[in-house]
Motif scaffolding. Structure first.
Motif, PDB file in Angstrom:
ATOM      1  N   LEU A 515      24.580  46.722 -21.667  1.00  0.00           N
ATOM      2  CA  LEU A 515      24.868  45.283 -21.668  1.00  0.00           C
ATOM      3  C   LEU A 515      25.786  44.942 -20.493  1.00  0.00           C
ATOM      4  CD1 LEU A 515      23.945  42.970 -23.505  1.00  0.00           C
ATOM      5  CD2 LEU A 515      26.148  43.076 -24.640  1.00  0.00           C
ATOM      6  N   GLU A 516      26.720  45.838 -20.206  1.00  0.00           N
ATOM      7  CA  GLU A 516      27.604  45.646 -19.048  1.00  0.00           C
ATOM      8  C   GLU A 516      26.793  45.687 -17.758  1.00  0.00           C
ATOM      9  OE1 GLU A 516      31.865  47.533 -18.153  1.00  0.00           O
ATOM     10  OE2 GLU A 516      30.229  48.952 -17.800  1.00  0.00           O
ATOM     11  N   TYR A 517      25.808  46.612 -17.693  1.00  0.00           N
ATOM     12  CA  TYR A 517      24.940  46.748 -16.516  1.00  0.00           C
ATOM     13  C   TYR A 517      24.097  45.473 -16.328  1.00  0.00           C
ATOM     14  CZ  TYR A 517      21.411  48.853 -13.403  1.00  0.00           C
ATOM     15  OH  TYR A 517      20.576  49.139 -12.346  1.00  0.00           O
ATOM     16  N   VAL A 518      23.572  44.945 -17.442  1.00  0.00           N
ATOM     17  CA  VAL A 518      22.782  43.703 -17.403  1.00  0.00           C
ATOM     18  C   VAL A 518      23.635  42.551 -16.873  1.00  0.00           C
ATOM     19  CG1 VAL A 518      21.754  41.934 -18.896  1.00  0.00           C
ATOM     20  CG2 VAL A 518      21.111  44.327 -19.174  1.00  0.00           C
ATOM     21  N   ALA A 519      24.888  42.472 -17.319  1.00  0.00           N
ATOM     22  CA  ALA A 519      25.785  41.404 -16.858  1.00  0.00           C
ATOM     23  C   ALA A 519      26.054  41.528 -15.364  1.00  0.00           C
ATOM     24  CB  ALA A 519      27.095  41.453 -17.637  1.00  0.00           C
ATOM     25  N   LEU A 520      26.140  42.777 -14.878  1.00  0.00           N
ATOM     26  CA  LEU A 520      26.370  43.020 -13.465  1.00  0.00           C
ATOM     27  C   LEU A 520      25.169  42.553 -12.633  1.00  0.00           C
ATOM     28  CD1 LEU A 520      28.627  44.200 -11.740  1.00  0.00           C
ATOM     29  CD2 LEU A 520      27.595  46.466 -12.024  1.00  0.00           C
ATOM     30  N   ARG A 521      23.968  42.874 -13.106  1.00  0.00           N
ATOM     31  CA  ARG A 521      22.748  42.421 -12.413  1.00  0.00           C
ATOM     32  C   ARG A 521      22.673  40.893 -12.367  1.00  0.00           C
ATOM     33  NH1 ARG A 521      17.814  46.563 -12.968  1.00  0.00           N
ATOM     34  NH2 ARG A 521      16.756  44.765 -12.053  1.00  0.00           N
ATOM     35  N   GLU A 522      23.089  40.247 -13.474  1.00  0.00           N
ATOM     36  CA  GLU A 522      23.085  38.780 -13.518  1.00  0.00           C
ATOM     37  C   GLU A 522      24.048  38.201 -12.490  1.00  0.00           C
ATOM     38  OE1 GLU A 522      22.207  34.857 -15.292  1.00  0.00           O
ATOM     39  OE2 GLU A 522      21.154  36.738 -14.897  1.00  0.00           O
TER      40      GLU A 522
END
Length: 895
Positions: A515-522
């Motif tokens: 979820l942290e990785y997804v937020a970073l991509r966003e």
């Protein structure tokens, strides 16, 4: 009801019986029915009940002309002693048990707690759908919300598609309300399209009867004819060269059938009297003049005698010296031939003459703007629409189904015609299927225009305090509609929250690494989008700068698109916001280009000598100049390299990308599958956040505006510790679009010492609004005192506007000096022609109707100044100014 119906010359329709029965049983009623269906019978029954049981009834209408008309009708039925009239500038028998008034008058009585409200048992609100009017609609809701609970409300509306929603709101604020909706026109309406001199039915009624499941079926004969005509149009052989339609003729050369021939055809088909709607005043006058130049005569000698008698009755008091400037003789000749225009630019005496002659059948063809469709009782056998596009104040927009229904609703006179007819005139851009869609759609939703303003807010505070005022605003139809829209948004948020939880679980839960990785991509996506947008803005700014720098004769290269190649500047454009220079390209195209045509900045390749005058509209001029351009020796430069993107040098983006590559999830084997889930999660999260912001903005939106107004008024001393001050009470009695500006000018004594004509001139600046945008010197005006007062007034407006920006409130309109000279001259008794020219624009005099309308609005505000000013000299000057303005054409037919 039996006694009432016995007085009528016709039997009641089922919807009238239903509404009257509900009223007699003690309910309020909301009646929605088409134009001409007889809604006013229900209002007249409320009058009957009030007189029968010793109560009082107020009959309200949106405009003075309707009030006068209703006053005459009710006086004829119940006698002079029983009926009164209040329209702001007229007061007749105001203590009568039945009083006809404009809605604004009743609103003002409610705020003033007028003793006249005692014993009031019924209020009829005719044309209640006016509450959607963006300028005056709030008045209707104010009345509905403030009327005492024991007053029964009779609301009469045109057909609206959300009658149930409006009725549900009425139930919440007024208690027991019966909703009566009747969608049947009392007179059937036939739809036609007139192609040249041929009249076609729009709908194939036989085919629709055979196929009831089909929504609309356009008449097949019309379809075939239009296909044939389109084919001949393309070949250029539809009409002979003598009519401008020779070989190669197209829609650009299309000439509509002259108006006299249209009317002659309608007369031949027994379809007169007719109203032709033209969506501009100048268009109505031009159509009338076209008919006057023809031999068209629609009246008999006997009718001419009757017409002359009615003309004299309405216009006999007009000053003889003004008749020429008013265009009286041409207007009279048109009437004597059975022809007229009808629009707001006409003198009221002229307009009312036309209305009476048309109702009596003496005028048989009227060219009118759409304002005639709003309430004035002028039905016709036929309504003609020349175009289905009108200017809405900002742009040319297509008619909505509701507007089409409103306009064509005038066709068919009850008790005279067995059917009405709507005729649309064909032109090459007209699609019969689109007309059929307009004619068959019954959508006319009622949308509230209610918003708290300074006067409304100060009156609410004075009457009920802040908390109860917020409660009342929350009960408005505007908030009712906003809350209903919130219901759908909240449901959407709930659904999205469930879906977000499911997607979050697929990504390893709220505490998972992915979820942290997804937020970073966003964050990376958002940063890239921002940089790309900034890059586009930079490139557009460079393109604009390049275009603005170009001069006549500069040769440029258009790099991309259909016009790519060499071009020469014919007309430069220095507009720094959106320059659009006129160019001619080497392939003989002439037109305007914009920044969108230049991904890289436009630069001059050199200059080319141009003739002093280039007529780019002629093919020969374009051909010769394009040939010169091609042989000029200039060449298109090689492909230019695009400038380096912002993303390449952006430190924040580089940092985010490093963090992404070093994240543990970046090396996970199922990264791509989870990334797709993450993209769906981010997209849904953005959508949900947007919905939450809409809910926050919509919920209690009116009370937020109200609280901002209170904050501004408290800063300026109109409210202290929650109580209204003396200055605030003055504001509460000023009903103007610029109410706070007027109150401030009176409080600061800016209008002291002005003579009557000077005060009228200064007051006009906060009333008048030019039809076109115009600029004036800041200190404009015929006398030093006027110039000084206007300069100070504009200074106060500027201060108020700064406060409004700070408090995030709608901005008070800037004073407009376009009527200052005109009203000053008129108040000093100078000739009408001088006043009209002084108020004109671009060499054209102001129309007499507009002049009278603005004079009366100035009178209305001067009357308020007279009643509210603390300074006796200002009060006296205002009263004298009213008397000075009310003469000549302004005093005649003051309806």
């Amino acid at each position: 009801m039996t006694a009432f119906s016995a007085q009528l010359s016709f039997p009641l329709d089922p919807f009238q019986i239903e509404a009257c029965s509900a009223l007699e049983a003690g309910h309020g009623v909301l009646v929605c029915a088409p134009t001409g269906a007889g809604k006013t019978v229900v209002g007249e029954f409320a009058v009957h009940l009030a007189l029968e049981f010793g109560g009082k009834c107020f009959y309200t209408t949106p405009i003075k002309a309707l009030s006068n008309q209703k006053f005459a009708d009710l006086t004829a039925r119940y006698g002079k002693g029983s009926v009164g009239l209040l329209t702001g500038d007229q007061s007749i028998n105001s203590d009568a048990p039945v009083v006809v008034m404009t809605t604004e008058v009743l609103r003002n009585m409610l705020y003033a707690s007028s003793p006249a409200l005692r014993g009031l048992s019924f209020v009829v609100m005719d044309e209640v759908h006016f509450l959607a009017d963006r300028f005056r609609g709030a008045v209707w809701e104010e009345v509905i919300l403030h009327l005492p609970d024991d007053v029964r409300l009779v609301s009469l509306s045109a057909t609206v598609s959300n009658a149930e929603e409006f009725g549900a709101w009425m139930e919440t604020v007024r208690g027991d309300t019966t909703i009566v909706v009747d969608e049947n026109r009392p007179i059937p309406l036939w739809q036609h399209i007139m192609v040249g001199r041929r009249m076609f039915d729009l709908f194939d009624t036989k085919a629709q009867a055979a196929r009831p499941e089909a929504r609309i079926v356009v008449d097949q004969e019309l379809v075939r004819h239009l296909k044939q005509r389109a084919s001949l149009e393309n070949s250029g052989s539809w009409e002979p060269r003598g009519r401008g339609r020779g070989r190669g003729g197209s829609r650009n050369n299309f000439r509509p059938l002259p108006r006299p021939e249209v009317l002659a055809k309608l007369d031949e088909e027994a379809l007169l009297p007719a109203i032709t709607f033209i969506f501009s005043r100048a268009g109505c006058d031009a159509a009338l003049n076209q008919c006057l130049r023809s031999r068209l005569q629609l009246t008999s000698p006997e009718q001419v005698e009757q017409i002359d008698e009615i003309i004299e009755r309405h216009t006999g008091e007009l000053p003889k010296a003004d008749l020429d400037v008013l265009g009286y003789w041409e207007w009279r000749e048109a009437l004597e031939r059975g022809l007229a225009a009808h629009h707001a630019g006409m003198l009221p005496a002229f307009r009312h003459t036309v209305e009476e002659l048309f109702v009596k059948g003496l005028v048989r063809a009227v060219f009118a703007t759409e304002t005639l469709a709003l309430g004035i009782n002028m039905p016709a056998r036929t309504v003609v629409l020349e175009r289905l596009v009108k200017y809405n104040g900002e742009t040319h927009a297509e008619l909505t189904p509701g507007e089409y229904t409103q306009l064509t609703g005038r066709a068919g006179r009850r008790g005279i015609d067995v059917e009405g007819h709507a005729v649309v005139l064909w032109h090459p851009d007209l699609d019969a299927t689109e007309v059929a869609g307009l004619a068959s759609t019954r959508t006319y939703p009622l949308r509230s225009s209610f918003r708290p303003g300074y006067n409304m807010s100060i009156n609410l505070i004075d009457r009920m305090g802040a908390e109860d005022s917020r409660t009342l605003l929350a009960r408005s139809f505007a908030q009712f509609q906003a809350d209903r829209s919130v219901v759908g948004l909240v449901r959407g948020i709930d659904r999205n929250d469930v879906a977000l939880t499911e997607l979050r679980d697929q990504l390893g839960g709220a505490d998972g690494e992915y979820l942290e990785y997804v937020a970073l991509r966003e964050r990376i996506d958002n940063r890239e989008r921002l940089l790309e947008r900034q890059g586009r803005e930079d490139r557009r700014g460079e393109a604009v700068t390049g275009l603005v720098s170009l001069r006549r004769g500069d040769v440029i290269a258009i790099p991309v698109g259909r016009r790519a190649g060499l071009a020469v500047i014919l007309e430069p454009d220095a507009d720094s916001a959106d320059p659009r220079p006129l160019v001619l390209t080497e392939d003989k195209w002439a037109g305007r280009i914009s920044a969108a045509d230049f991904p890289s900045p436009a630069a001059s390749l050199g200059r080319m000598r141009l003739p002093r005058h280039v007529d780019h509209r002629t093919a020969r001029a374009r051909r010769d100049l394009a040939s010169a351009l091609r042989s000029s020796g200039f060449s298109v430069p090689g492909r230019q390299k695009r400038s380096k993107s912002r993303a390449a040098d952006d430190r924040e983006l580089a940092t985010l990308n490093r963090a992404l590559r070093s994240h543990p999830s970046h090396r996970a084997p199922d990264r791509e599958a989870l990334s797709r889930v993450g993209e769906r999660y981010n997209r849904l999260l953005r959508e949900t956040d947007s919905m939450r912001q809409k809910v926050a903005a919509t919920t209690n939106s009116l009370t937020k505006t109200f609280d901002r107004i209170l904050a501004l008024l408290s800063e300026r001393g109109y409210i202290v510790d929650g109580n209204v001050t003396d200055d605030g009470r003055r504001l509460s009695r000023i009903y103007s679009e610029s109410d706070l500006l007027v109150a401030e000018c009176l409080r600061q004594g800016l209008w002291k010492g002005l003579g009557p004509a000077e005060l009228a001139a200064v007051v006009s600046a906060v009333v008048f609004e030019s039809r076109q945008e115009r600029t004036y010197p800041v200190a404009s005006g015929p006398t030093g005192a006027i110039r000084h007062a206007i300069t100070q007034t504009i200074g106060v407006w500027s201060d108020i506007r700064a406060d409004e920006v700070r408090h995030k409130l709608p901005l008070t309109r800037e004073p407009d000096l376009g009527f200052v000279d005109a009203i000053y001259r008129w108040a000093r008794n100078e000739p009408l022609v001088e006043a009209l020219v002084a108020a004109g624009d671009q060499g054209r005099a102001l129309s007499a109707g507009d002049f009278v309308r603005w004079c009366r609005q100035v009178i209305d505000l001067l009357d308020q100044v007279h009643k509210t000013a603390d300074d006796q000299q200002v009060s006296n000057a205002a009263a004298k100014a009213v008397r000075a303005i009310r003469h000549g054409v302004v005093a005649v037919d003051a309806a």
